[in-house]
Design an enzyme around this catalytic site. Structure first.
Site, PDB file in Angstrom:
ATOM      1  N   GLN A  37      42.204  34.432  52.120  1.00 36.22           N
ATOM      2  CA  GLN A  37      42.657  34.925  50.808  1.00 36.22           C
ATOM      3  C   GLN A  37      41.486  35.455  49.972  1.00 36.22           C
ATOM      4  O   GLN A  37      41.647  36.394  49.199  1.00 36.22           O
ATOM      5  CB  GLN A  37      43.413  33.824  50.053  1.00 36.22           C
ATOM      6  N   MET A  94      24.261  30.991  46.778  1.00 32.46           N
ATOM      7  CA  MET A  94      24.288  29.562  46.486  1.00 32.46           C
ATOM      8  C   MET A  94      23.087  29.105  45.639  1.00 32.46           C
ATOM      9  O   MET A  94      22.602  27.988  45.803  1.00 32.46           O
ATOM     10  CB  MET A  94      24.369  28.771  47.801  1.00 32.46           C
ATOM     11  N   ARG A  95      22.642  29.939  44.726  1.00 37.64           N
ATOM     12  CA  ARG A  95      21.616  29.526  43.763  1.00 37.64           C
ATOM     13  C   ARG A  95      22.226  29.552  42.368  1.00 37.64           C
ATOM     14  O   ARG A  95      22.972  30.493  42.036  1.00 37.64           O
ATOM     15  CB  ARG A  95      20.407  30.489  43.768  1.00 37.64           C
ATOM     16  N   ASP A 113      30.251  28.280  37.571  1.00 39.59           N
ATOM     17  CA  ASP A 113      31.653  28.471  37.970  1.00 39.59           C
ATOM     18  C   ASP A 113      32.596  28.467  36.772  1.00 39.59           C
ATOM     19  O   ASP A 113      33.654  27.836  36.767  1.00 39.59           O
ATOM     20  CB  ASP A 113      32.069  27.400  39.001  1.00 39.59           C
ATOM     21  N   ASN A 134      31.789  36.608  40.431  1.00 43.05           N
ATOM     22  CA  ASN A 134      31.547  35.593  41.453  1.00 43.05           C
ATOM     23  C   ASN A 134      32.877  35.215  42.091  1.00 43.05           C
ATOM     24  O   ASN A 134      33.918  35.264  41.435  1.00 43.05           O
ATOM     25  CB  ASN A 134      30.939  34.336  40.815  1.00 43.05           C
ATOM     26  N   GLU A 152      27.427  29.034  32.211  1.00 47.04           N
ATOM     27  CA  GLU A 152      27.980  27.797  32.780  1.00 47.04           C
ATOM     28  C   GLU A 152      28.347  28.021  34.238  1.00 47.04           C
ATOM     29  O   GLU A 152      28.956  29.052  34.568  1.00 47.04           O
ATOM     30  CB  GLU A 152      29.238  27.380  32.013  1.00 47.04           C
ATOM     31  N   HIS A 211      34.726  31.951  43.917  1.00 45.52           N
ATOM     32  CA  HIS A 211      34.579  30.498  44.060  1.00 45.52           C
ATOM     33  C   HIS A 211      35.798  29.954  44.800  1.00 45.52           C
ATOM     34  O   HIS A 211      36.926  30.331  44.485  1.00 45.52           O
ATOM     35  CB  HIS A 211      34.455  29.848  42.677  1.00 45.52           C
ATOM     36  N   SER A 256      30.742  37.006  54.867  1.00 46.55           N
ATOM     37  CA  SER A 256      32.046  37.582  55.220  1.00 46.55           C
ATOM     38  C   SER A 256      32.714  38.224  54.003  1.00 46.55           C
ATOM     39  O   SER A 256      33.376  39.262  54.130  1.00 46.55           O
ATOM     40  CB  SER A 256      32.952  36.531  55.873  1.00 46.55           C
ATOM     41  N   ASN A 257      32.531  37.644  52.831  1.00 44.69           N
ATOM     42  CA  ASN A 257      33.072  38.300  51.630  1.00 44.69           C
ATOM     43  C   ASN A 257      32.338  39.605  51.345  1.00 44.69           C
ATOM     44  O   ASN A 257      32.941  40.605  50.939  1.00 44.69           O
ATOM     45  CB  ASN A 257      32.974  37.361  50.418  1.00 44.69           C
TER      46      ASN A 257
HETATM   47  C1  GAR Z   1      32.846  31.512  50.327  1.00 47.23           C
HETATM   48  O1  GAR Z   1      33.873  30.607  50.662  1.00 47.23           O
HETATM   49  C2  GAR Z   1      32.610  31.528  48.826  1.00 47.23           C
HETATM   50  O2  GAR Z   1      33.787  31.366  48.081  1.00 47.23           O
HETATM   51  C3  GAR Z   1      31.705  30.336  48.659  1.00 47.23           C
HETATM   52  O3  GAR Z   1      30.820  30.417  49.745  1.00 47.23           O
HETATM   53  C4  GAR Z   1      31.491  31.025  50.858  1.00 47.23           C
HETATM   54  C5  GAR Z   1      30.636  32.155  51.390  1.00 47.23           C
HETATM   55  O4  GAR Z   1      31.150  32.670  52.583  1.00 47.23           O
HETATM   56  N1  GAR Z   1      31.022  30.401  47.402  1.00 47.23           N
HETATM   57  C6  GAR Z   1      30.734  29.330  46.657  1.00 47.23           C
HETATM   58  O5  GAR Z   1      30.987  28.195  46.999  1.00 47.23           O
HETATM   59  C7  GAR Z   1      30.020  29.636  45.354  1.00 47.23           C
HETATM   60  N2  GAR Z   1      30.210  28.590  44.419  1.00 47.23           N
HETATM   61  P1  GAR Z   1      30.720  34.111  53.092  1.00 47.23           P
HETATM   62  O6  GAR Z   1      29.195  34.133  53.127  1.00 47.23           O
HETATM   63  O7  GAR Z   1      31.311  34.183  54.468  1.00 47.23           O
HETATM   64  O8  GAR Z   1      31.295  35.133  52.155  1.00 47.23           O
END
Ligand code: GAR
Length: 201
Positions: free
Chosen positions: A174, A91-92, A146, A108, A144, A110, A14-15
């Site tokens: 948001q 998520m890697r 996040d 990124n 590092e 977070h 979605s992002n």
């Molecule tokens: C989002 O909430 C993003 O912030 C999180 O995964 C989701 C992905 O949603 N990312 C992390 O946790 C990375 N550390 P999306 O696939 O709908 O964009």
């Protein structure tokens, strides 16, 4: 010159959709490829629908050998000639070898107000801690997890009765405002952080 952006996803994307849809008109960037470590990532089809090239590099094929996985990612990116990378629910964990190569050119998002709650389960951890304000962060990626310079944050109020799911849903709204706003600024060469608050236009 227009920046070529690779977007990395692992899930629904979605992002990613918000980023792709923002890069039109006078925007200083355009998406050149969407890459996923998971062939089942729902975002891949959404990228194709938008006419964006996709690449899949399955992390399972590399049996925990992160540098080998990252070498395959680099090879897959090659023909698309990206100038920068946006991680959008990717998520890697990436090694320093890869992040160094993209230093200052990889963002990124977070789901917490970093430096709070690096890693997973951020919404549950914010609720457990009794936080009254939670949110999301866009930052430059360093070796590092996040970590790295903050480029923007959006705050969300924690409401009585919130569960990790209800809070996550409001944070995601948001995220969708914050990430495109940061990318537009960053691609224009401006690293001034963007600060947003829920309910503010
Ligand atoms: C989002 O909430 C993003 O912030 C999180 O995964 C989701 C992905 O949603 N990312 C992390 O946790 C990375 N550390 P999306 O696939 O709908 O964009």
């Amino acid at each position: 010159m227009t920046k070529r952006v690779a977007v990395f996803i692992s899930g629904g994307g979605s992002n990613m959709v918000q980023l792709l849809d923002s890069m039109t008109g006078d925007h200083p960037a355009r998406a050149c490829v969407v890459l996923s470590n998971d062939p089942g990532a729902g975002g891949l089809e959404k990228a194709r629908t938008r006419g964006i090239a996709t690449e899949v590099v399955k992390h399972q094929d590399f049996a925990g050998d992160r540098p080998a996985f990252e070498a395959a990612v680099t090879a897959a990116l090659g023909p698309h000639r990206p100038d920068m990378i946006c991680l959008a629910g990717f998520m890697r964990k990436l090694t320093g070898g890869f992040t160094d190569q993209w230093q200052g050119r990889m963002l990124n998002i977070h789901p917490s107000l970093l430096p709070k709650y690096r890693g997973l389960h951020t919404h549950a951890r914010a609720l457990e801690a009794g936080d009254t304000v939670h949110g999301c962060t866009v930052h430059e990626v360093t070796a590092e997890l996040d970590d790295g310079p903050v480029l923007g944050q959006a705050e969300v109020r924690v409401l009585p009765g919130d569960t990790p799911d209800t809070l996550a849903a409001r944070v995601l709204v948001q995220e969708h405002r914050l990430y495109p706003a940061v990318l537009r600024r960053f691609a224009a060469g401006d690293r001034t952080p963007v600060y947003l608050r829920e309910g503010q236009s």
